[in-house]
Design an enzyme around this catalytic site. Sequence first.
Site, PDB file in Angstrom:
ATOM      1  N   HIS A 212       0.891  -1.149   0.000  1.00 45.07           N
ATOM      2  CA  HIS A 212       0.000   0.000   0.000  1.00 45.07           C
ATOM      3  C   HIS A 212       0.933   1.204   0.000  1.00 45.07           C
ATOM      4  O   HIS A 212       1.771   1.338   0.895  1.00 45.07           O
ATOM      5  CB  HIS A 212      -0.854   0.017   1.257  1.00 45.07           C
ATOM      6  N   GLU A 215      -1.422   5.993   0.038  1.00 44.16           N
ATOM      7  CA  GLU A 215      -2.888   6.045  -0.024  1.00 44.16           C
ATOM      8  C   GLU A 215      -3.351   7.229   0.812  1.00 44.16           C
ATOM      9  O   GLU A 215      -3.826   7.094   1.937  1.00 44.16           O
ATOM     10  CB  GLU A 215      -3.515   4.737   0.493  1.00 44.16           C
ATOM     11  N   ASP A 311     -10.432  -4.078  -3.749  1.00 44.88           N
ATOM     12  CA  ASP A 311      -9.949  -3.586  -2.452  1.00 44.88           C
ATOM     13  C   ASP A 311     -10.863  -3.999  -1.300  1.00 44.88           C
ATOM     14  O   ASP A 311     -10.443  -4.693  -0.381  1.00 44.88           O
ATOM     15  CB  ASP A 311      -9.753  -2.069  -2.488  1.00 44.88           C
ATOM     16  N   TRP A 317     -14.314  -0.059   5.524  1.00 47.81           N
ATOM     17  CA  TRP A 317     -13.981   1.041   4.625  1.00 47.81           C
ATOM     18  C   TRP A 317     -15.038   1.286   3.554  1.00 47.81           C
ATOM     19  O   TRP A 317     -15.104   2.347   2.966  1.00 47.81           O
ATOM     20  CB  TRP A 317     -12.620   0.772   3.957  1.00 47.81           C
TER      21      TRP A 317
END
Length: 427
Positions: A212, A215, A311, A317
């Site tokens: 990641h 982000e 994702d 999220w």
Amino acid sequence: MLDLLITNCTLPDGRKNMSVAVQAGKISEVTEGPIAGAQAKETVDAKSYLLSPHFVDPHFHMDATLSYGLPRVNESGTLLEGIALWGELKPLLKAEDMIERALTYCDWAVARGLLAIRSHVDTSDASMLPVEAMLEVKKRVAGYIDLQLVAFPQDGVLRTKGGMDSLKKALDMGVDVVGGIPHFERTMAQGAESVKLLCEMAAERGKLVDMHCDETDDPLSRHIESLAFETQRLGLQGRVNGSHCTSMHSMDNYYVSKLIPLIAESGVSVIANPLINITLQGRHDTYPKRRGMTRVPELMAAGVNVAFGHDCVMDPWYGMGSADMLEVAHMGLHVAQMTSQKGIKACYDAVTVNAAKVMHLEGYGIEAGCDASFVLLQARDVVEAIRLRGNRLKVFKSGAVIAQTPEVGASINISGRPDTVRFSTFS
Ligand code: FE2
């Protein structure tokens, strides 16, 4: 005698009236028109519909999926509240529930023709519960889904006490790929240090890397630069991926004009997650609100391999999603404004061939010698497939049908219109 023969199909590159022969789980021949004298135990008339290699999700979080609302819903909708919420949920998690949710998601995936998934698995907790659970899921779905796991230190490998040891332990237990989250470390310097240490670990162990990376909406988050540098320094070209890279959306154009060639030169691939990037980024903006997705067409134009991931599906999220990579491609082309025919086809590649390349999948594609794992879609070509999120009429794994959806037609009765119009051609 062939095991399977698909006739009259259209391929993603636009070739029509194609025949695909299958023997012992592999594609033995791909030919235009009928294959002379071919006999098969099972023949499927594709009726000109699209036969595509199966979908590939190169970026997912299967340990968190389908946990939406546990223990509460993300009110702000931000990445940071999502991480905090996941932190609240972790002590309450039970391995069997996590496995059950992941298996349910895998059923959804198969129904959508999604047969390869790279999932990050949280290694921050010394209990290793998510790692054990996802290794169990990987074993159970091995017959139909290629599940690749990434050791992902959600809370920061240096920021968490014992983070590096937990990550190493996950790799020792059988997790496939080295992950990281440099933008969540305490400082930029610590972030860069984490990239260096993790890439060195991957080089030592012969592992792929998928971090990641950046982000955030912060244009000064530049860990992708370190990732490209370490990739080159350690000779890891073609084995490293930067996920998200959303800060690139907000970076200064002059800096990006230097950065993109560096990424291309290092052979680092990039994964954008359109549904999640458009949802989580720009949350601190008033108006105009940034889209937050990385610079997909510019990276592609520079020769960088760019793929799209889902994702999140129904987790801390993101409360939407259904394992449909065509939905991901659909959002991707809107956010990136890739609306030309070439752009739409590139978005289809981003959830198929480009994603397979990120995962180093072997035998992927519709060519002689490839695995006979493909999807017959109710769509005439890849553009229509994305536009309609076409039905997955038949999903094949190694030549066997493992999921089916009936062909949908719409009956209408309007004066001057035909009585029956097939939904896929009604536009
Ligand atoms: Fe992610």
